[in-house]
Structures are given as structure tokens and as C-alpha cells.
Write an enzyme that holds these catalytic residues in place. Structure first.
Site, PDB file in Angstrom:
ATOM      1  N   ARG A   1     -48.546  56.949   4.123  1.00  0.00           N
ATOM      2  CA  ARG A   1     -49.180  55.640   4.273  1.00  0.00           C
ATOM      3  C   ARG A   1     -49.072  55.112   5.703  1.00  0.00           C
ATOM      4  O   ARG A   1     -49.978  54.419   6.170  1.00  0.00           O
ATOM      5  CB  ARG A   1     -48.571  54.642   3.285  1.00  0.00           C
ATOM      6  CG  ARG A   1     -49.096  54.873   1.885  1.00  0.00           C
ATOM      7  CD  ARG A   1     -48.436  53.975   0.873  1.00  0.00           C
ATOM      8  NE  ARG A   1     -49.221  53.917  -0.352  1.00  0.00           N
ATOM      9  CZ  ARG A   1     -48.776  53.419  -1.496  1.00  0.00           C
ATOM     10  NH1 ARG A   1     -47.561  52.922  -1.572  1.00  0.00           N
ATOM     11  NH2 ARG A   1     -49.549  53.399  -2.550  1.00  0.00           N
TER      12      ARG A   1
ATOM     13  N   GLY B   1     -49.398  57.675  -6.294  1.00  0.00           N
ATOM     14  CA  GLY B   1     -48.288  57.822  -5.360  1.00  0.00           C
ATOM     15  C   GLY B   1     -47.467  59.067  -5.629  1.00  0.00           C
ATOM     16  O   GLY B   1     -47.144  59.831  -4.709  1.00  0.00           O
TER      17      GLY B   1
HETATM   18  P1  ADP Z   1     -48.855  58.679 -10.117  1.00  0.00           P
HETATM   19  O1  ADP Z   1     -47.894  57.886  -9.267  1.00  0.00           O
HETATM   20  O2  ADP Z   1     -49.312  59.929  -9.444  1.00  0.00           O
HETATM   21  O3  ADP Z   1     -49.986  57.827 -10.614  1.00  0.00           O
HETATM   22  P2  ADP Z   1     -47.283  58.238 -12.494  1.00  0.00           P
HETATM   23  O4  ADP Z   1     -46.511  57.185 -11.781  1.00  0.00           O
HETATM   24  O5  ADP Z   1     -48.180  57.821 -13.591  1.00  0.00           O
HETATM   25  O6  ADP Z   1     -48.071  59.155 -11.430  1.00  0.00           O
HETATM   26  O7  ADP Z   1     -46.262  59.272 -13.159  1.00  0.00           O
HETATM   27  C1  ADP Z   1     -45.371  60.033 -12.404  1.00  0.00           C
HETATM   28  C2  ADP Z   1     -44.125  60.321 -13.192  1.00  0.00           C
HETATM   29  O8  ADP Z   1     -44.427  60.924 -14.436  1.00  0.00           O
HETATM   30  C3  ADP Z   1     -43.235  61.290 -12.469  1.00  0.00           C
HETATM   31  O9  ADP Z   1     -42.063  60.610 -12.074  1.00  0.00           O
HETATM   32  C4  ADP Z   1     -42.947  62.381 -13.489  1.00  0.00           C
HETATM   33  O10 ADP Z   1     -41.579  62.769 -13.528  1.00  0.00           O
HETATM   34  C5  ADP Z   1     -43.319  61.723 -14.798  1.00  0.00           C
HETATM   35  N1  ADP Z   1     -43.660  62.692 -15.826  1.00  0.00           N
HETATM   36  C6  ADP Z   1     -44.641  63.616 -15.795  1.00  0.00           C
HETATM   37  N2  ADP Z   1     -44.619  64.380 -16.904  1.00  0.00           N
HETATM   38  C7  ADP Z   1     -43.596  63.936 -17.654  1.00  0.00           C
HETATM   39  C8  ADP Z   1     -43.067  64.318 -18.924  1.00  0.00           C
HETATM   40  N3  ADP Z   1     -43.577  65.336 -19.615  1.00  0.00           N
HETATM   41  N4  ADP Z   1     -42.017  63.623 -19.397  1.00  0.00           N
HETATM   42  C9  ADP Z   1     -41.494  62.612 -18.680  1.00  0.00           C
HETATM   43  N5  ADP Z   1     -41.942  62.204 -17.494  1.00  0.00           N
HETATM   44  C10 ADP Z   1     -42.992  62.857 -16.971  1.00  0.00           C
HETATM   45 MG    MG Z   2     -46.307  56.512  -9.800  1.00  0.00          MG
END
Ligand code: ADP
Ligand code: MG
Length: 407
Positions: free
Chosen positions: A39, A362
């Protein structure tokens, strides 16, 4: 949206003008070390554009979620230092430990043409995020008093009606910065005119964070691939048991509705066929791969399995447009990073083949950088997860709407 050049014309040039820039410098920190400076780098073109035009640039931004009062761990000082390194030797970048007030005003007054000043974290002031319009307006007035013009460049916050994003734009002649303009252009293409086949990959922690965007993308995309924590609510909606995996029981009916809508519209929903399950949410836990419809009652799904990686790769093989939001698993722990890594690799390949690829979110952006990919391995890495999702959902974003108004 007015460009900086248009604003410059209207003001008869920017030399000697003080321009307040709202940037998004909300980076992940480990102590005072920035672990992903994406960023900060993304904020440089607008700042440089302004300094080269001879403006005195006052950068404002937030970091983390302080509660309206100063907290040392949320100081922007380390970020200002990094910004100084990135804009280069020719430009003076200073920092003031105040956002508005006598010290901030003195620091602004001390700027020469082409200098940059970074103000302390906006959210050390309760007015920045206040619900009450008057309280926000008071703070916006104090910010506006520091400058002659305003440039909105924090794409990651344009979906927020906050003082430094929304209210201040009503008080000063304004323009959209380079980052906001380029992000909006990419999202506009995704929303209005994606080349087909258009594939969307959704993952991350919770379905409930992303309901709106799922609902709208399910009608726009040709194919929707689902992984991450949210996939268990999808599997449950299909009638499978998901053990101790992340599950939002209260969303199962909603998700069932999405599956029906998709089927009616001929949109293909691609779910994993196998899952990496573990005893507990830990990198050291015993783990194995099981079929997605046979998750044991005492196991937790933490990544998509190797067969799913291939299924997903095939579903992406002919896509001309790919939007990806949300990791496929708990990638922060090495045993559960493979699915996210595989999807990242697919996007890199599709980018090389000329497809338009966009990474939003993020954690997703941090993941691809952690895997060693360069920014230009992808068509676009968005700096604003929430903002890009709300834009794609078709919402009006207050920070963009206000730029259409005249101050
Ligand atoms: P982004 O920031 O890319 O939009 P999110 O904030 O929605 O993504 O989600 C990211 C989090 O989701 C990560 O910290 C990851 O560890 C968690 N995550 C992904 N798959 C799983 C899972 N199967 N069980 C628990 N947590 C998960
Ligand atoms: Mg996130």
C-alpha cells in the site's frame, strides 16, 4: 472524477499550493517493521505527481484500529520512513506527531514547494470515524484548514463515509488520485464489461463477510470457484457434514439459495472435491486429505486438497477474466498453504496467456507476495479488499460519490 491535472488547471497550477492527500497506508506491522509495503508503494505515484508539480504535499492516513486516541503501536512514523525511502532522495519527507493542531499547522507552514509531510494517524482523533455528522465535520474542517486542495487516493477507504475520505472533499477543491482512478477503472471493467469466460474465485474466512458480493457475482460470472473457510457452509448446503470446520449454520439456507440461482442461470459453481483436514487449528496438528463429502466429525478442514487444485486449475484454464478474493485455506500455516499457492500459480499462468487477472483482499494480496510473486505477475492487485467487493456488488461508495460533487 476530476484528475489531478484538471484540478491543477482550475487552480492555475499547483506550485506553492498545499495539497492534502488521503492515502491508504494501512499496512501490516510486526512491531515497527512493515511486513507488506504494497500500500505504501501504491501511494507513491500520486504523491510524486504532486511534488513534481511543485505542490506542498500533506499526506494523511490511518493505521489499524486505535480507539480515537493516540496509541504508540499505531503511529504512522515507521510508514512515513518507508514512504521517504520509496519517493527517493530528491524529496524531503517529514513526519509530525499530530494530525491537526498547532504542531501540525507549524509543520505544514514549514514545507517548501515539492516537500512532503505525513500527519499522524487520523484515527487518533475520534472525529475521523464519528457517527455524528457534526463531529466528523469539525474534524474535516480542521484538516481542510491545513490545505488549499484535496486529493482522494485511499482506494481502500472509499467505501467509508469518514471525515478524511468524505467530509473533507466537500470543503476543498478536489481530485481523484492515480491509485483511486486506476483501481476504479479495473473494477469498472470487471463490473461492466468482463471478457468471457469470466471466473471468480472466492475464499477467505467467512461467507457472512461476502454475502452481497457472492449474490451479485453469481449472476455476472460464468464460473464461481469456492474455497477457504466459507466453503464448508456451501458443502453443508449440499447436505454434507463438515466436522469441526468453520461453518455458519445461519447462512446455510442463504447459500442454498445461491446454489439454486446459479443453477437457474447456468452459472457453474465449482467446489473442492477433497479437503485437508486436521485435528485442530494448528500447524503442528496431525492432518490428512479426505473426500469433501466425507469429512470426519472430529476434524477441521483447513485447505482444499490436491485433487481440488487440479479441478480448480481446469476450471480456470480457458478463463479470459479472473477475479480472486480470499485465500483457499489457512495459508499462514505452511501445511495449509498449498491450495492458495496453486490458485496463485494458475493466475500467474493465465496472466502470461493474456487473461485479465485481479487479486482483491488484504490477506490474498499478502499471500501472493509471501509466495514470492511480483505485482506484475498479475493484471492487478487491489489495495482495497472491502472497497473492491462493495464496488463489484454495485454499491455506491461515498468516497467516490463525493468526488462527483463540487466543493
Ligand atoms: P481477504 O483479506 O483476502 O479478503 P479474508 O480476510 O476473508 O481474506 O480471509 C482470510 C483468512 O481466512 C485467512 O486468515 C485464512 O487463514 C482464513 N481461512 C482460509 N481458509 C480457512 C479455513 N478453512 N479455516 C479457517 N480459516 C481459514
Ligand atoms: Mg482479510
Amino acid at each position: 472524477m476530476r484528475t489531478i491535472d484538471k484540478l491543477s488547471q482550475e487552480l492555475g497550477g499547483l506550485a506553492g499550493r498545499t495539497v492534502l492527500v488521503r492515502s491508504d497506508l494501512n499496512v501490516p506491522l510486526d512491531g515497527s517493521t512493515i511486513t507488506d509495503d504494497g500500500r505504501v508503494r501504491a501511494s507513491v505515484p500520486t504523491i510524486t505527481h504532486l511534488t513534481e508539480a511543485g505542490a506542498r504535499v500533506v499526506v494523511c492516513a490511518h493505521l489499524g484500529r486505535p480507539k480515537g486516541a493516540p496509541e504508540a503501536k499505531y503511529s504512522l512514523a515507521p510508514v512515513a520512513r518507508r514512504l521517504g525511502e520509496l519517493v527517493g532522495d530528491g524529496t524531503s519527507v517529514t513526519f509530525v506527531e499530530e494530525t491537526v493542531g498547532a504542531r501540525a499547522a507549524a509543520a505544514v507552514a514549514a514545507l517548501a514547494d515539492g516537500d512532503v509531510l505525513v500527519l499522524e494517524n487520523l484515527r487518533f482523533n475520534p472525529g475521523e470515524t464519528a457517527k455524528a455528522d457534526e463531529e466528523r465535520a469539525d474534524f474535516a474542517h480542521a484538516l481542510a484548514d491545513l490545505a488549499d486542495a484535496f486529493v482522494s487516493d485511499g482506494f481502500g477507504v472509499v467505501h467509508r463515509a469518514q471525515a478524511s475520505v468524505y467530509d473533507v472533499a466537500r470543503l476543498l477543491p478536489h481530485a481523484a488520485g492515480e491509485l483511486v482512478r486506476s483501481e476504479v477503472e479495473v473494477m469498472r471493467r470487471l463490473r461492466e464489461d468482463p471478457q468471457r469466460p469470466y471466473a471468480v474465485i472466492l475464499g477467505g474466512a467467512k461467507v457472512s463477510d461476502k454475502l452481497g458480493v457472492i449474490e451479485s457475482l453469481i449472476t455476472v460470472a460464468d464460473r464461481v470457484l469456492v474455497g477457504g473457510g466459507m466453503v464448508f457452509t456451501f458443502l453443508k448446503a449440499q447436505g454434507h457434514e463438515v466436522g469441526t470446520s468453520l461453518l455458519e449454520e445461519d447462512q446455510v439456507d442463504t447459500v442454498r439459495g445461491y446454489l439454486e440461482t446459479a443453477a437457474e442461470r447456468g452459472v457453474e459453481i465449482v467446489l473442492p472435491t477433497d479437503i485437508v483436514v486436521a485435528d485442530s487449528f494448528s500447524a503442528d496438528a496431525a492432518h490428512e486429505v479426505v473426500a469433501a463429502d466425507a469429512i470426519p466429525a472430529d476434524r477441521m478442514g483447513l485447505d482444499i486438497g490436491p485433487e481440488s487444485e487440479e479441478v480448480f486449475a481446469r476450471a480456470l484454464a480457458d478463463a479470459r477474466t479472473i477475479f480472486w478474493n480470499g485465500p483457499m485455506g489457512a495459508f499462514e500455516m505452511a501445511p495449509y498453504a498449498s491450495g492458495t499457492r496453486a490458485v496463485a500459480r494458475c493466475l500467474v499462468e493465465r496472466t502470461r496467456d493474456g487473461a485479465m487477472t485481479v487479486v482483491g483482499g488484504g490477506d490474498s494480496a499478502a499471500a501472493v507476495r509471501e509466495f514470492g510473486h511480483a505485482d506484475d505477475d498479475f493484471g492487478h492487485i487491489s489495495t482495497g479488499g472491502g472497497a473492491s467487493l462493495e464496488y463489484l456488488e454495485g454499491k455506491e461508495l461515498p468516497g467516490l460519490q463525493v468526488l462527483e460533487e463540487r466543493a
